[in-house]
Design a protein around this motif. Structure first.
Motif, mmCIF file in Angstrom:
data_model
loop_
_atom_site.group_PDB
_atom_site.id
_atom_site.type_symbol
_atom_site.label_atom_id
_atom_site.label_comp_id
_atom_site.label_asym_id
_atom_site.label_seq_id
_atom_site.Cartn_x
_atom_site.Cartn_y
_atom_site.Cartn_z
ATOM 1 N N MET A 1 0.856 -1.187 0.000
ATOM 2 C CA MET A 1 0.000 0.000 0.000
ATOM 3 C C MET A 1 0.886 1.227 0.000
ATOM 4 O O MET A 1 1.720 1.390 0.883
ATOM 5 C CB MET A 1 -0.861 0.010 1.270
ATOM 6 N N GLU A 2 0.656 2.097 -0.996
ATOM 7 C CA GLU A 2 1.500 3.277 -1.100
ATOM 8 C C GLU A 2 0.675 4.550 -1.057
ATOM 9 O O GLU A 2 -0.363 4.650 -1.715
ATOM 10 C CB GLU A 2 2.258 3.263 -2.427
ATOM 11 N N LEU A 3 1.165 5.516 -0.317
ATOM 12 C CA LEU A 3 0.524 6.828 -0.254
ATOM 13 C C LEU A 3 1.394 7.853 -0.984
ATOM 14 O O LEU A 3 2.613 7.858 -0.808
ATOM 15 C CB LEU A 3 0.388 7.294 1.198
ATOM 16 N N THR A 4 0.785 8.708 -1.798
ATOM 17 C CA THR A 4 1.497 9.832 -2.407
ATOM 18 C C THR A 4 0.750 11.109 -2.032
ATOM 19 O O THR A 4 -0.432 11.259 -2.387
ATOM 20 C CB THR A 4 1.557 9.701 -3.938
ATOM 21 N N PHE A 5 1.422 11.983 -1.320
ATOM 22 C CA PHE A 5 0.777 13.224 -0.882
ATOM 23 C C PHE A 5 0.837 14.247 -2.008
ATOM 24 O O PHE A 5 1.911 14.637 -2.452
ATOM 25 C CB PHE A 5 1.452 13.752 0.393
ATOM 26 N N ALA B 1 -3.112 10.308 -2.852
ATOM 27 C CA ALA B 1 -3.294 9.102 -3.678
ATOM 28 C C ALA B 1 -2.925 7.881 -2.862
ATOM 29 O O ALA B 1 -1.897 7.875 -2.174
ATOM 30 C CB ALA B 1 -2.432 9.184 -4.923
ATOM 31 N N LEU B 2 -3.775 6.860 -2.942
ATOM 32 C CA LEU B 2 -3.502 5.575 -2.284
ATOM 33 C C LEU B 2 -3.452 4.510 -3.364
ATOM 34 O O LEU B 2 -4.425 4.303 -4.090
ATOM 35 C CB LEU B 2 -4.617 5.255 -1.281
ATOM 36 N N GLN B 3 -2.292 3.862 -3.487
ATOM 37 C CA GLN B 3 -2.150 2.780 -4.455
ATOM 38 C C GLN B 3 -2.239 1.454 -3.733
ATOM 39 O O GLN B 3 -1.604 1.263 -2.699
ATOM 40 C CB GLN B 3 -0.743 2.821 -5.067
ATOM 41 N N HIS B 4 -2.988 0.533 -4.300
ATOM 42 C CA HIS B 4 -2.974 -0.827 -3.768
ATOM 43 C C HIS B 4 -3.508 -1.760 -4.842
ATOM 44 O O HIS B 4 -4.479 -1.454 -5.513
ATOM 45 C CB HIS B 4 -3.826 -0.960 -2.504
ATOM 46 N N GLY C 1 -1.338 -3.146 -7.227
ATOM 47 C CA GLY C 1 -0.560 -2.888 -8.439
ATOM 48 C C GLY C 1 -0.421 -1.407 -8.692
ATOM 49 O O GLY C 1 -1.230 -0.609 -8.236
ATOM 50 N N PRO C 2 0.632 -1.045 -9.433
ATOM 51 C CA PRO C 2 0.931 0.367 -9.644
ATOM 52 C C PRO C 2 -0.127 1.102 -10.453
ATOM 53 O O PRO C 2 -0.212 2.322 -10.408
ATOM 54 C CB PRO C 2 2.264 0.334 -10.415
ATOM 55 N N ARG C 3 -0.940 0.376 -11.188
ATOM 56 C CA ARG C 3 -1.925 1.051 -12.026
ATOM 57 C C ARG C 3 -3.318 0.951 -11.420
ATOM 58 O O ARG C 3 -4.324 0.938 -12.126
ATOM 59 C CB ARG C 3 -1.903 0.453 -13.429
ATOM 60 N N HIS C 4 -3.386 0.871 -10.124
ATOM 61 C CA HIS C 4 -4.662 0.690 -9.452
ATOM 62 C C HIS C 4 -4.609 1.611 -8.239
ATOM 63 O O HIS C 4 -3.957 1.299 -7.244
ATOM 64 C CB HIS C 4 -4.790 -0.783 -9.030
ATOM 65 N N TRP C 5 -5.257 2.755 -8.341
ATOM 66 C CA TRP C 5 -5.115 3.718 -7.244
ATOM 67 C C TRP C 5 -6.411 4.483 -6.989
ATOM 68 O O TRP C 5 -7.313 4.509 -7.831
ATOM 69 C CB TRP C 5 -3.949 4.676 -7.508
ATOM 70 N N TYR C 6 -6.468 5.043 -5.801
ATOM 71 C CA TYR C 6 -7.625 5.806 -5.339
ATOM 72 C C TYR C 6 -7.151 7.212 -4.967
ATOM 73 O O TYR C 6 -6.019 7.392 -4.529
ATOM 74 C CB TYR C 6 -8.258 5.144 -4.108
ATOM 75 N N LEU C 7 -8.060 8.157 -5.113
ATOM 76 C CA LEU C 7 -7.748 9.528 -4.711
ATOM 77 C C LEU C 7 -8.626 9.879 -3.518
ATOM 78 O O LEU C 7 -9.838 9.639 -3.543
ATOM 79 C CB LEU C 7 -8.024 10.473 -5.881
ATOM 80 N N ALA D 1 -11.356 5.126 -7.987
ATOM 81 C CA ALA D 1 -12.458 5.792 -7.275
ATOM 82 C C ALA D 1 -11.903 7.056 -6.632
ATOM 83 O O ALA D 1 -10.707 7.155 -6.342
ATOM 84 C CB ALA D 1 -13.035 4.883 -6.192
ATOM 85 N N ILE D 2 -12.793 8.031 -6.438
ATOM 86 C CA ILE D 2 -12.423 9.232 -5.693
ATOM 87 C C ILE D 2 -13.230 9.264 -4.402
ATOM 88 O O ILE D 2 -14.460 9.125 -4.429
ATOM 89 C CB ILE D 2 -12.707 10.513 -6.503
ATOM 90 N N PHE D 3 -12.539 9.420 -3.288
ATOM 91 C CA PHE D 3 -13.179 9.568 -1.981
ATOM 92 C C PHE D 3 -13.064 11.026 -1.559
ATOM 93 O O PHE D 3 -11.990 11.616 -1.685
ATOM 94 C CB PHE D 3 -12.482 8.678 -0.948
ATOM 95 N N VAL D 4 -14.153 11.595 -1.070
ATOM 96 C CA VAL D 4 -14.139 12.993 -0.653
ATOM 97 C C VAL D 4 -14.600 13.058 0.798
ATOM 98 O O VAL D 4 -15.702 12.603 1.134
ATOM 99 C CB VAL D 4 -15.044 13.850 -1.557
#
Lengths: 322, 322
Positions: free
Chosen positions: B1-5, B23-26, B28-34, B57-60
């Protein structure tokens, strides 16, 4: 009159260019107008000396997102920074609904008043102490306008030899006459300012156009204009491949128009995000410059983000160091 | 699980920090959430390897502009770049009105479907192949949520010595058993996966909170969580000067909470724009770090824009090179 380009990309931002935003300064460094406000315009402003506290008015050419999505954030930040001065928002009538609903549905309360002015009204005219502004309808997928900025106060030149010949003694009266004031001398003579001054140069006139596939619509507005800022989204060959649907201009089209009307200074902007500064990954911005210069003999400038241009009183155009 | 601020500033952007986006990746590298999308988030993404084409998906967390004003531009750019895959938008119910009116009044037609999901519904739960997500109500000026991301698929470990002891021959069946499948051997014996595998570690659990003045509301959600991302808008002395109205947390408050629940990794973000990286022009971010570390013994990280953190399978937290 100074222009600062805050964004020169069409549709989407690139790493090197933001979407559209253009600052026009006139009447001192702390007196400026914004034309269009794509997303990230407030971020770009953080890298200039311009402050939203001194912003006099926002002009919006049309509603498309790459010209408007920066408005809610810019206005909110102005409020958080303490702005209380009302701000005229001059553009399409739909802007009001867009902004009011956006601000209300995000709990964004502004500490200053937005004064919405319909730039598409038949009798539209706006002015402050420094400039008078008219709008010109263009041809695009949605209603779109150009704004013409006319300098209002050109300094008068005192005809000193005529004053001396007519025996008007040098003194405070000369200053009042130069400012355009008629005076009555101690000996009872009435001196009309217009008889003892001249306006030594034409007022500067700048036209800033929104998206548009028919530059010729600007023929009237560009009469006696010194500078036109116009989109050149594509080169001709790309424009032909894309087809007419987006309703943009090619560099060739705009150059031909500027040549036909004898325009002194032409600034192209709003380049498709496919155009890069450096060769190697698709078409380059130099191709747009090459195409335009083949058809236009005047002073051609291709805008880039943070470029500053000054239209001097002698009507020369000068690039300032960033 | 990777976070990018993508943004770590509260309210307004600074030259060094954008407003909120994470951004949260989990999977695989091409599968991420905002999570959240302040103005300029799409610009920040241009400086990462993440593409809106692969956004799942986008979470707000809440409607405030510094968490939402980037949505219309990001969605429009995704469409202009050719996205056709539907996109879940998971957040407060008012988001739908905000986005639909913004897009309609700017003539922005998306080439993909927005699937609005109310994160404030009592029975809210969302999952895809990689993560399960729940939401937790927080305390702020408007309804606001934290999102808890639970890793769904933890790889099973094959109990090879048990398989050998029971005479299950090595072969393709071992692979199926490891994947959780029950198999029937050629000799008729039924082998249940659960009897010959074990799950060697807990599933990773990350909580990403929106704006909140009461960290204790996350006590239940943070049980067995490995990482919490929480705002720390001010140090305690600034928070006291500002007063309770903004309903934010101080670094001290969050640190005390994290200490009380024994949280392994705490990442602070959403710092007031008054905090700078370098001393000289107001308070510095180090003051927030100093305050938090005085009350929290776990692994403390202060986010900065473009920081990438990986929560490894062994539950260690690793900073990746940008």
């Amino acid at each position: 009159m100074e222009l600062t380009f805050l964004g020169t990309s069409a549709g989407t931002p690139t790493r090197a260019r933001n979407v559209t935003g253009l600052a026009l300064q006139h009447g001192g460094p702390r007196h400026w107008y914004l034309v269009d406000c794509g997303e990230g315009t407030q971020h770009q402003l953080l890298r200039t000396r311009l402050s939203v506290m001194q912003l006099q008015a926002i002009f919006v050419t049309h509603v498309h997102g790459d010209h408007t999505f920066g408005l809610p954030g810019l206005l909110s930040s102005a409020s958080m920074n303490g702005r209380t001065t009302p701000l005229p928002i001059i553009g399409p009538p739909q802007l009001r609904n867009f902004l009011e609903i956006t601000l209300a549905s995000t709990d964004s309360r502004l500490g200053f008043e937005l004064q919405f002015i319909n730039a598409e009204a038949d009798d539209f005219h706006w002015q402050d102490d420094a400039v008078g502004v008219t709008s010109i309808p263009l041809s695009h997928r949605v209603p779109c306008r150009a704004f013409r900025f006319d300098e209002l106060r050109v300094e008068r030149k005192l005809l000193t030899s005529k004053l001396e010949a007519d025996g008007v003694p040098a003194g405070p009266e000369w200053g009042r006459i130069q400012k355009g004031e008629d005076v009555t001398l101690p000996d009872g003579r009435y001196i009309a300012s217009k008889d003892y001054t001249e306006i030594p140069r034409p007022p500067r006139r700048v036209v800033i156009a929104g998206d548009n596939d028919t530059p010729e619509l600007l023929a009237g507005a560009c009469r006696e204009a010194h500078l036109l800022v116009h989109e050149a989204t594509y080169t001709r060959n790309v424009a032909e491949r894309v087809g007419p649907w987006p309703q943009h201009s090619s560099a060739e089209q705009v150059a031909l128009f500027a040549q036909a009307i004898g325009l002194p200074h032409l600034v192209l902007t709003h380049f498709s995000s496919r155009y890069q500064f450096q060769a190697g990954r698709g078409p380059v911005i130099d191709e747009l410059a090459g195409e335009a210069s083949a058809f236009y003999d005047g002073n051609l400038v291709l805008a880039r983000d943070f470029m500053q241009l000054r239209l001097n009183r002698d009507l020369s155009l000068e690039a300032l160091d960033a």
